[in-house]
Design a protein around this motif. Sequence first.
Motif, PDB file in Angstrom:
ATOM      1  N   PRO A 131     -24.546 -51.762-105.577  1.00 23.68           N
ATOM      2  CA  PRO A 131     -24.585 -50.328-105.276  1.00 23.68           C
ATOM      3  C   PRO A 131     -24.815 -49.465-106.520  1.00 23.68           C
ATOM      4  O   PRO A 131     -24.161 -49.643-107.542  1.00 23.68           O
ATOM      5  CB  PRO A 131     -23.196 -50.050-104.681  1.00 23.68           C
ATOM      6  N   MET A 132     -25.751 -48.537-106.381  1.00 28.25           N
ATOM      7  CA  MET A 132     -26.051 -47.564-107.426  1.00 28.25           C
ATOM      8  C   MET A 132     -25.873 -46.173-106.829  1.00 28.25           C
ATOM      9  O   MET A 132     -26.198 -45.945-105.665  1.00 28.25           O
ATOM     10  CB  MET A 132     -27.484 -47.730-107.929  1.00 28.25           C
ATOM     11  N   TYR A 133     -25.396 -45.267-107.650  1.00 31.45           N
ATOM     12  CA  TYR A 133     -25.091 -43.916-107.199  1.00 31.45           C
ATOM     13  C   TYR A 133     -25.958 -42.899-107.936  1.00 31.45           C
ATOM     14  O   TYR A 133     -26.603 -43.223-108.933  1.00 31.45           O
ATOM     15  CB  TYR A 133     -23.599 -43.642-107.406  1.00 31.45           C
ATOM     16  N   GLU A 134     -25.925 -41.652-107.451  1.00 32.40           N
ATOM     17  CA  GLU A 134     -26.683 -40.589-108.094  1.00 32.40           C
ATOM     18  C   GLU A 134     -26.206 -40.355-109.519  1.00 32.40           C
ATOM     19  O   GLU A 134     -25.049 -40.619-109.848  1.00 32.40           O
ATOM     20  CB  GLU A 134     -26.528 -39.281-107.309  1.00 32.40           C
ATOM     21  N   LYS A 135     -27.108 -39.836-110.308  1.00 36.00           N
ATOM     22  CA  LYS A 135     -26.808 -39.511-111.699  1.00 36.00           C
ATOM     23  C   LYS A 135     -25.667 -38.491-111.746  1.00 36.00           C
ATOM     24  O   LYS A 135     -25.661 -37.512-110.989  1.00 36.00           O
ATOM     25  CB  LYS A 135     -28.067 -38.944-112.357  1.00 36.00           C
ATOM     26  N   ILE A 136     -24.706 -38.759-112.626  1.00 34.15           N
ATOM     27  CA  ILE A 136     -23.531 -37.894-112.768  1.00 34.15           C
ATOM     28  C   ILE A 136     -23.206 -37.701-114.241  1.00 34.15           C
ATOM     29  O   ILE A 136     -23.758 -38.391-115.106  1.00 34.15           O
ATOM     30  CB  ILE A 136     -22.286 -38.508-112.069  1.00 34.15           C
ATOM     31  N   ASN A 137     -22.288 -36.797-114.503  1.00 33.98           N
ATOM     32  CA  ASN A 137     -21.705 -36.687-115.838  1.00 33.98           C
ATOM     33  C   ASN A 137     -20.471 -37.566-115.883  1.00 33.98           C
ATOM     34  O   ASN A 137     -19.685 -37.601-114.924  1.00 33.98           O
ATOM     35  CB  ASN A 137     -21.339 -35.237-116.155  1.00 33.98           C
ATOM     36  N   VAL A 138     -20.300 -38.276-116.988  1.00 31.23           N
ATOM     37  CA  VAL A 138     -19.175 -39.206-117.119  1.00 31.23           C
ATOM     38  C   VAL A 138     -18.183 -38.775-118.194  1.00 31.23           C
ATOM     39  O   VAL A 138     -17.173 -39.451-118.404  1.00 31.23           O
ATOM     40  CB  VAL A 138     -19.670 -40.648-117.393  1.00 31.23           C
ATOM     41  N   LYS A 139     -18.476 -37.665-118.864  1.00 32.83           N
ATOM     42  CA  LYS A 139     -17.569 -37.157-119.897  1.00 32.83           C
ATOM     43  C   LYS A 139     -17.603 -35.639-119.886  1.00 32.83           C
ATOM     44  O   LYS A 139     -18.519 -35.024-119.337  1.00 32.83           O
ATOM     45  CB  LYS A 139     -17.945 -37.687-121.279  1.00 32.83           C
ATOM     46  N   GLY A 140     -16.593 -35.042-120.504  1.00 31.76           N
ATOM     47  CA  GLY A 140     -16.537 -33.593-120.599  1.00 31.76           C
ATOM     48  C   GLY A 140     -15.867 -32.956-119.396  1.00 31.76           C
ATOM     49  O   GLY A 140     -15.461 -33.635-118.452  1.00 31.76           O
ATOM     50  N   SER A 141     -15.784 -31.641-119.442  1.00 31.60           N
ATOM     51  CA  SER A 141     -15.063 -30.906-118.395  1.00 31.60           C
ATOM     52  C   SER A 141     -15.766 -30.973-117.042  1.00 31.60           C
ATOM     53  O   SER A 141     -15.130 -30.795-116.007  1.00 31.60           O
ATOM     54  CB  SER A 141     -14.884 -29.442-118.808  1.00 31.60           C
ATOM     55  N   TYR A 197     -28.325 -54.646-117.389  1.00 33.20           N
ATOM     56  CA  TYR A 197     -28.547 -54.665-115.944  1.00 33.20           C
ATOM     57  C   TYR A 197     -28.719 -56.106-115.461  1.00 33.20           C
ATOM     58  O   TYR A 197     -28.235 -56.476-114.400  1.00 33.20           O
ATOM     59  CB  TYR A 197     -29.799 -53.868-115.564  1.00 33.20           C
ATOM     60  N   LYS A 198     -29.431 -56.911-116.237  1.00 34.75           N
ATOM     61  CA  LYS A 198     -29.658 -58.317-115.865  1.00 34.75           C
ATOM     62  C   LYS A 198     -28.324 -59.054-115.756  1.00 34.75           C
ATOM     63  O   LYS A 198     -28.062 -59.747-114.771  1.00 34.75           O
ATOM     64  CB  LYS A 198     -30.568 -58.995-116.895  1.00 34.75           C
ATOM     65  N   GLY A 199     -27.477 -58.898-116.759  1.00 34.59           N
ATOM     66  CA  GLY A 199     -26.171 -59.551-116.733  1.00 34.59           C
ATOM     67  C   GLY A 199     -25.281 -59.027-115.626  1.00 34.59           C
ATOM     68  O   GLY A 199     -24.545 -59.794-114.991  1.00 34.59           O
ATOM     69  N   LEU A 200     -25.335 -57.716-115.386  1.00 41.77           N
ATOM     70  CA  LEU A 200     -24.545 -57.138-114.294  1.00 41.77           C
ATOM     71  C   LEU A 200     -24.976 -57.735-112.954  1.00 41.77           C
ATOM     72  O   LEU A 200     -24.140 -58.084-112.119  1.00 41.77           O
ATOM     73  CB  LEU A 200     -24.691 -55.618-114.267  1.00 41.77           C
ATOM     74  N   GLN A 201     -26.275 -57.866-112.756  1.00 39.71           N
ATOM     75  CA  GLN A 201     -26.780 -58.448-111.507  1.00 39.71           C
ATOM     76  C   GLN A 201     -26.364 -59.916-111.391  1.00 39.71           C
ATOM     77  O   GLN A 201     -25.972 -60.369-110.308  1.00 39.71           O
ATOM     78  CB  GLN A 201     -28.304 -58.311-111.420  1.00 39.71           C
ATOM     79  N   LEU A 234     -20.480 -51.327-109.409  1.00 42.87           N
ATOM     80  CA  LEU A 234     -20.878 -49.988-108.984  1.00 42.87           C
ATOM     81  C   LEU A 234     -21.521 -49.287-110.179  1.00 42.87           C
ATOM     82  O   LEU A 234     -20.866 -49.076-111.200  1.00 42.87           O
ATOM     83  CB  LEU A 234     -19.665 -49.177-108.496  1.00 42.87           C
ATOM     84  N   GLY A 235     -22.802 -48.967-110.053  1.00 41.01           N
ATOM     85  CA  GLY A 235     -23.540 -48.353-111.150  1.00 41.01           C
ATOM     86  C   GLY A 235     -23.649 -46.846-110.987  1.00 41.01           C
ATOM     87  O   GLY A 235     -24.049 -46.358-109.920  1.00 41.01           O
TER      88      GLY A 235
END
Length: 159
Positions: A90-100, A41-45, A59-60
């Motif tokens: 910008p940060m977004y709500e928690k989501i699924n990033v893999k699977g169906s 996070y530090k490096g991203l910022q 975009l997180g």
Amino acid sequence: MSVYDYEANTLRGEKESLSKHKGKVLLVVNTASKCGFTPQYKGLQEVYDKFKDRGFEVLGFPSNQFAGQEPGDSEDIAEFCEINYGVTFPMYEKINVKGSDAHPLFQYLSNEAPGVLGSKSVKWNFTKFLVDKEGRVLKRFSPQTTPEQIEKDIAKLLD
């Protein structure tokens, strides 16, 4: 199709079209607060601060799919990121990033930029996708690749 064709909810629960970022270079990252890679996070910022005035966004997208390393709700995530890493991108709500049931954006990113040996699935937190100003996915970076190591790729796209 491009990343601009997708929507996501911000941490405040507001639906937002990614077309808001048209014309910018994007680094889309699935994040987690309790992961060995969380210090990124530090490096991203830092990368965000360095390039944001030149048309760059990070975009997180928090995800709890890897060993339960993002257990909190949106308020917890926002507080953690701000207090510990001063996150302003910008940060977004928690989501699924893999699977169906992966968020459609991450289905798209994974198909456009496969990982090692052509694998489409996101394997762990802090997988990063670099997107050009036209919304095309150019490259996937592993969780081990630090934001600082991506700086040259970002700078080339901004020139």
